[in-house]
Design a protein around this motif. Structure first.
Motif, short mmCIF file in Angstrom:
data_model
loop_
_atom_site.label_atom_id
_atom_site.label_comp_id
_atom_site.label_asym_id
_atom_site.label_seq_id
_atom_site.Cartn_x
_atom_site.Cartn_y
_atom_site.Cartn_z
N MET A 36 30.02 14.47 15.57
CA MET A 36 30.89 15.50 16.13
C MET A 36 30.08 16.78 16.27
N TRP A 53 30.70 20.74 17.03
CA TRP A 53 31.74 21.76 17.07
C TRP A 53 31.08 23.02 17.60
N TYR A 72 40.03 15.92 11.96
CA TYR A 72 39.05 15.14 12.71
C TYR A 72 38.48 14.03 11.83
N HIS A 84 38.60 10.03 12.27
CA HIS A 84 37.31 9.43 12.62
C HIS A 84 36.51 9.17 11.33
N ASP A 124 31.67 13.23 19.79
CA ASP A 124 32.97 13.87 19.99
C ASP A 124 32.72 15.37 19.96
N ILE A 134 34.14 19.20 20.04
CA ILE A 134 35.32 20.05 19.80
C ILE A 134 34.91 21.49 20.08
#
Length: 169
Positions: A7, A9, A58, A62, A36, A38
């Protein structure tokens, strides 16, 4: 590794500022990692602690995430809070981020953060003042100086942590 989940961010919505987040996403995807992304909301951008439920939610949705990159110094400094809220132990998720601070140094020592890129903001403040003095005194033209990109992790945190406490690193 190829096929792992990460992820990022970040702040891709900010044209220039977002290039770093975009670079993180692009590099991970080139390695075959599922990313992913964000976007950091305006509220979280202003107050990193507000990101706690976002992170915990999150991670809950996940559980296979192996890496989180926080492209924001305050979010990186809040990584321990995020991990505790998600009921994760140090090292359960590898966290990489930006900007060294006293809180981030502590999180590295405890194992909540794996690595940060230290842009050495002390120099970002000092060098412009030096440039003003040199320009006024000697007529020097503008300087273009990259203040560096030191990688800080467990191998060198003991040296720089006291400097982070003083606001030098």
């Amino acid at each position: 590794r190829r096929g792992d989940r990460a992820m990022v961010w970040g702040l891709i919505s900010q044209e220039t500022r977002g290039l770093r987040s975009k670079g993180c996403v692009d590099a991970l995807e080139e390695m075959g990692i599922k990313v992913d992304y964000i976007e950091i909301s305006n509220a979280i951008n202003s107050e990193a602690a507000l990101g706690t439920p976002v992170f915990a939610g999150y991670v809950s949705n996940h559980p296979d995430v192996k890496l989180v990159i926080t492209d924001h110094g305050a979010l990186t400094a809040t990584a321990e809070t995020y991990m505790r809220a998600a009921r994760k132990r140090p090292g359960d998720i590898y966290i990489a981020g930006f900007d060294l601070s006293a809180a981030t140094a502590d999180a590295i020592k405890k194992g909540y953060v794996g690595v940060v890129l230290d842009q050495q903001p002390y120099l970002q403040g000092y060098i412009p003042i030096l440039q003003i003095c040199l320009t006024k005194t000697y007529g020097f033209s503008g300087l273009h100086i990259d203040t560096g990109a030191a990688l800080i992790d467990k191998s060198n945190i003991d040296f720089v942590a006291p400097l982070a406490q003083k606001g030098i690193r």
